[in-house]
Design a protein around this motif. Structure first.
Motif, short mmCIF file in Angstrom:
data_model
loop_
_atom_site.label_atom_id
_atom_site.label_comp_id
_atom_site.label_asym_id
_atom_site.label_seq_id
_atom_site.Cartn_x
_atom_site.Cartn_y
_atom_site.Cartn_z
N GLU A 48 -0.42 -4.84 -8.59
CA GLU A 48 -0.68 -5.46 -8.45
C GLU A 48 1.04 -4.75 -8.09
OE1 GLU A 48 0.41 -8.51 -11.01
OE2 GLU A 48 -1.19 -9.71 -10.30
N ARG A 49 1.58 -4.25 -9.46
CA ARG A 49 2.75 -2.94 -9.29
C ARG A 49 3.24 -2.19 -8.13
NH1 ARG A 49 3.85 1.31 -11.21
NH2 ARG A 49 6.47 2.03 -12.28
N ALA A 50 1.65 -1.62 -7.98
CA ALA A 50 1.97 -1.10 -6.62
C ALA A 50 2.08 -2.01 -5.27
CB ALA A 50 0.00 -0.01 -6.29
N SER A 51 1.61 -2.53 -5.34
CA SER A 51 1.52 -4.01 -3.27
C SER A 51 2.82 -3.93 -3.77
CB SER A 51 0.64 -5.07 -4.18
OG SER A 51 0.92 -5.81 -2.92
N LYS A 52 3.49 -4.69 -4.83
CA LYS A 52 5.04 -5.03 -4.73
C LYS A 52 5.92 -3.71 -4.35
CE LYS A 52 4.81 -8.09 -8.69
NZ LYS A 52 5.31 -8.73 -10.11
N ILE A 53 5.30 -2.70 -4.96
CA ILE A 53 6.60 -1.33 -4.33
C ILE A 53 5.88 -1.58 -3.34
CG2 ILE A 53 6.68 1.02 -4.34
CD1 ILE A 53 5.89 0.75 -7.84
N LEU A 54 4.45 -1.47 -2.21
CA LEU A 54 4.77 -0.57 -1.21
C LEU A 54 5.11 -2.29 -0.26
CD1 LEU A 54 2.89 0.90 1.11
CD2 LEU A 54 1.53 -0.38 0.36
N GLY A 55 5.21 -3.61 -0.38
CA GLY A 55 6.02 -4.35 0.55
C GLY A 55 7.59 -3.80 0.04
N ALA A 56 7.87 -3.64 -0.83
CA ALA A 56 9.43 -2.93 -0.96
C ALA A 56 9.99 -2.66 -0.22
CB ALA A 56 10.25 -2.45 -2.30
N GLN A 98 7.47 -0.73 2.98
CA GLN A 98 7.20 -1.84 4.32
C GLN A 98 7.06 -2.55 4.88
OE1 GLN A 98 2.73 0.37 4.55
NE2 GLN A 98 4.20 2.50 4.23
N ASN A 99 7.75 -3.64 3.96
CA ASN A 99 7.99 -5.28 4.25
C ASN A 99 6.76 -6.33 4.69
OD1 ASN A 99 9.70 -7.12 4.27
ND2 ASN A 99 9.72 -6.78 7.01
N HIS A 100 5.68 -5.84 3.56
CA HIS A 100 4.67 -6.31 3.37
C HIS A 100 3.85 -5.44 2.40
CE1 HIS A 100 1.61 -2.69 4.70
NE2 HIS A 100 2.54 -2.65 5.79
N GLY A 101 2.32 -6.38 1.78
CA GLY A 101 2.31 -5.93 1.00
C GLY A 101 0.53 -5.78 1.28
N ARG A 102 -0.46 -5.58 -0.01
CA ARG A 102 -1.64 -5.14 0.20
C ARG A 102 -2.37 -6.45 -0.38
NH1 ARG A 102 -2.91 0.78 -2.89
NH2 ARG A 102 -2.44 -0.24 -4.71
N ARG A 103 -3.61 -6.25 0.35
CA ARG A 103 -4.60 -7.06 -0.45
C ARG A 103 -5.04 -6.75 -2.11
NH1 ARG A 103 -9.99 -8.16 -0.53
NH2 ARG A 103 -10.94 -9.70 -0.96
N ILE A 104 -5.15 -7.11 -3.09
CA ILE A 104 -6.18 -6.48 -4.40
C ILE A 104 -7.23 -7.50 -3.86
CG2 ILE A 104 -5.61 -7.28 -6.78
CD1 ILE A 104 -2.78 -7.14 -5.91
N GLY A 105 -8.38 -6.61 -4.66
CA GLY A 105 -9.46 -6.56 -4.60
C GLY A 105 -9.80 -7.70 -5.92
N ARG A 106 -10.67 -8.16 -6.34
CA ARG A 106 -11.21 -9.22 -7.01
C ARG A 106 -12.51 -8.78 -8.11
NH1 ARG A 106 -11.98 -15.22 -6.14
NH2 ARG A 106 -12.36 -15.51 -8.13
N ASP A 107 -13.32 -7.91 -7.14
CA ASP A 107 -14.73 -7.35 -7.71
C ASP A 107 -14.03 -6.25 -7.89
OD1 ASP A 107 -15.60 -9.68 -8.03
OD2 ASP A 107 -16.37 -9.32 -4.89
N TRP A 108 -14.95 -5.73 -9.43
CA TRP A 108 -14.73 -4.14 -10.23
C TRP A 108 -15.97 -4.07 -10.39
CZ3 TRP A 108 -10.32 -2.78 -7.26
CH2 TRP A 108 -9.36 -3.19 -7.09
N VAL A 109 -15.76 -2.82 -10.93
CA VAL A 109 -16.84 -1.87 -11.91
C VAL A 109 -16.27 -1.20 -12.32
CG1 VAL A 109 -19.14 -0.70 -11.84
CG2 VAL A 109 -18.43 -1.02 -9.51
N VAL A 110 -16.43 -1.77 -13.90
CA VAL A 110 -15.69 -0.82 -15.26
C VAL A 110 -16.92 -0.39 -15.75
CG1 VAL A 110 -14.98 -0.80 -16.90
CG2 VAL A 110 -14.10 -2.81 -15.51
N GLN A 111 -16.39 1.26 -15.98
CA GLN A 111 -17.37 2.32 -16.25
C GLN A 111 -16.69 2.56 -17.59
OE1 GLN A 111 -20.39 4.31 -13.34
NE2 GLN A 111 -18.63 4.25 -12.57
N LEU A 112 -17.59 2.53 -19.30
CA LEU A 112 -16.82 3.50 -19.73
C LEU A 112 -18.10 4.05 -20.65
CD1 LEU A 112 -15.18 0.87 -22.26
CD2 LEU A 112 -16.00 0.17 -19.96
#
Length: 666
Positions: A480-488, A490-504
């Motif tokens: 979300e933070r990266a999207s806000k910076i990019l939007g500021a 380039q005047n547009h945001g980027r889509r944030i995914g919902r599905d993730w794979v977490v490995q630990l």
């Protein structure tokens, strides 16, 4: 009462004494070496006097320099802390000659109890139970072997003037007795200027339990309960608690009364500690008496409400104790974890350097819990190779043992230290260890439970699942933070995914995320969603969160592809990837680490004391190759397998850094 006292010590104990003196309205004088010019105890004191170069034998233990500091400042009394001059009778005598009070016991008591051979004889005469052993002087290594055989292996080889685990070895065979005698003798001479050694029977399945005593100059003496100090590494205490989970009331009373009898036999006044070894049947044997304040004194203070430093000062000023034995009450349970500058992942070898981050948990005292941190360092300060590696003593209190452990767990989770190696992960792992939680302790706990060293704690799947949920939440915040910076920009945001794979931690979790205000709902395929709430923001290094209703505290650092998360003794590399990225990442080959099998690397910053082989020598498994001294301890480096020495790159007297090459093998 004194108007000004000088503290003939440094670090956390000097800061500790200053706090009590300040509370009593007494001005303080600090002394410092070149290495400690910017130290915390110097900043805290009302006055400070420079006493010489960094090595202790040129500064802190030079009696004339302390006397000069007293003359220059007009101090009326001296508190010696522990270590250094605290148990040196000649120091107390020197103070008496110039009319300055020693905040400690009489010279006779120091002399009698400071010598372990003499103290054991006096203990026996006072009716105190003692360990079988040889109290005479030992001529050489062969004489040591002969004595060890007569006593019967295993035996403990100890420096007569020793303390803090220095000059101490356990021998199970003739060869170990020979080497143990030589090493103990050398360490004793280096650390205490006294190389006398004695040998006693080593009690198997032992617990190290000590009794705190306090006496005045009017014949009053009391004991303030016991401390369990069985969690030790190389005879150096790591975790202490009060009371002991092993003692019953009858044994506590018997040990306390014997400790007081010994103290009275030498006209003891001030705070002191009588140490015992206790076997599985609660039989106890006298080890030694420490005629000073102990490192672990805070746990006694937490369960008794008695400020031992204040009592020492009052006794030195001639006051009588204001309470008797019947008025001593033990309330609740206390734990102390010693935070050391050492790397648990490299066999606890010393670590030095700058504290780039030092954020202890907040000290607090409530009706149900308390946290205390005795320290002598600060963020930006340096940990020197010249002094003891202890950074702080983190203490917790609770109404019972389980509560004290839980409070300690939370405090360790919240303790931030960066820039040097430290043992916080190990302390956290011990607090969660089932055997520790059960109170089934012996002095062999660490050797038995971590016989292959410490590689980090292994977390259960449920804990890993919570960490995975938090990592997914944190990753979405980063996105979300990266999207806000990019939007500021380039005047547009980027889509944030919902599905993730977490490995630990060797586990893989496929999750989907949904933001709900400040919360994130993290769904797992095999169960209900987990709600994650946290005030953590990208860039913060300490995260406090609620995951599925469970509180979680962890150190978090963003790395490429995910996070480094440290929690409860585990140091985890956590990857959070989209399903496609995870699929591709699985195909990437792993980079092999460099081969160092033909090198002897220096495992710690230190001074080369001895090279035991020559170029061209054939060496065998376990053969001593070199000796490196670091933080007042001699460390023997041994061959791991048969090999031939090709080249020696270091010489005695060289100062080496971590991983400097000492020698190469063919």
């Amino acid at each position: 009462m004194f108007e000004k006292i000088l503290i003939a010590n440094r670090g956390e104990i000097a800061c500790r004494v200053i706090k009590t003196a300040r509370k009593m309205g007494i001005k303080t004088v600090a002394v410092y070496s070149d290495a400690d010019a910017g130290a915390l105890h110097v900043e805290m004191a009302d006055e400070a006097v420079h006493i010489g170069p960094a090595p202790v034998n040129q500064s802190y233990i030079v009696i004339d320099k302390i006397l000069d500091a007293i003359r220059r400042t007009g101090a009326q009394a001296v508190h010696p802390g522990y270590g250094f001059l605290s148990e040196r009778a000649e120091f107390a005598e020197a103070l008496a000659r110039v009319g300055v009070a020693f905040i400690g016991p009489p010279v006779g008591a120091i002399e009698a109890m400071g010598d372990k051979i003499t103290s054991k004889k006096l203990a026996a005469e006072a009716g105190v139970s003692t360990v079988p052993g040889y109290m005479g002087l030992i001529d050489d290594a062969e004489h040591a072997v002969k004595i060890a055989k007569e006593i019967g292996y295993p035996v403990m080889i100890k420096a007569s003037a020793g303390g803090g685990g220095k000059g101490m070895r356990i021998a199970w065979s003739d060869e170990e007795a020979r080497e143990g005698f030589e090493r103990s003798k050398s360490e004793a001479a280096s650390s205490f200027g006294d190389d006398r050694i004695f040998i006693e029977k080593f009690v198997t399945q032992p617990r190290h339990i000590e009794i705190q005593v306090l006496g005045d100059r009017h014949g009053n003496c009391v004991y303030l309960g016991e401390r369990e100090c069985s969690i030790q590494r190389r005879n150096q205490k790591v975790i202490e608690e009060a009371p002991s989970p092993f003692l019953d009331a009858a044994t506590r009373k018997a040990m306390g009364e014997q400790a007081v009898a010994l103290a009275k036999a030498v006209d003891y006044c001030s705070a002191g500690t009588v140490e015992f070894i206790v076997d599985g049947e609660r039989n106890f044997y006298f080890l030694e008496m420490n005629t000073r304040l102990q490192v672990e004194h805070p746990v006694t203070e937490l369960i008794t409400g008695i400020d031992l430093v204040e009592q020492m000062i009052r006794v030195a000023a001639g006051e009588a104790l204001s309470f008797g034995q019947d008025e001593v009450r033990l309330n609740g349970w206390a734990m102390e974890s010693r935070l050391y500058a050492e790397d648990p992942y490299r066999n606890f070898l010393p670590s030095i350097g700058r504290l780039t981050r030092y954020r202890p948990p907040a000290e607090e005292a409530g009706s149900g819990h308390a946290v205390r941190n005795d320290t002598g360092v600060f963020e930006g300060g340096e940990i020197s190779m010249y002094y003891d590696p202890m950074i702080a003593k983190l203490c917790s209190w609770g109404p019972d043992r389980a509560a004290a452990i839980e409070t300690m767990r939370g405090a360790l989770d919240a303790f931030e230290v960066e820039g040097i190696g430290h043992n916080l992960p190990f302390l956290s792992a011990v607090m969660d260890h089932p055997r520790f939680v059960a109170g089934a302790l012996t002095t062999a706990f660490i050797a038995e439970e971590y016989s292959e060293g410490f590689a980090g704690a292994t977390l259960g799947r449920e804990t890993l699942r919570r960490l995975a949920a938090f990592a997914a939440h944190a990753h979405v915040l980063n996105e979300e933070r990266a999207s806000k910076i990019l939007g500021a920009i380039q005047n547009h945001g980027r889509r944030i995914g919902r599905d993730w794979v977490v490995q630990l931690g060797g586990e893989r979790f496929e999750v989907s995320t949904e933001r709900d205000g400040f919360d994130t709902l993290v769904a797992f395929p095999d169960g209900p969603g987990t709600r994650v709430f946290s005030t953590w923001q990208p860039g913060e290094q300490l995260a406090r969160a609620t995951v599925g209703g469970h509180a979680l505290v962890a150190k978090v650092r963003t790395i490429p592809g995910g996070f480094r998360i440290r929690h409860r003794g585990a140091d985890l590399k956590v990857s959070v990837l989209s399903p496609r990225h995870a699929e591709l990442a699985a195909q990437m080959p792993e980079k092999a680490p460099p081969d160092t099998s033909k090198l002897l690397l220096c495992p710690m910053p230190g001074l080369v004391v001895k090279i035991s082989v020559a170029e061209g020598d054939e060496v065998y498994d376990g053969q001593p190759l070199a000796m490196v001294e670091a933080m007042k301890m001699e460390n023997v480096l041994r061959a791991e397998r048969k090999a031939k020495v090709a080249k020696i790159l270091a010489r005695p007297g060289d100062s080496l850094a971590v991983d400097d090459v000492i020698m190469e093998f063919e």
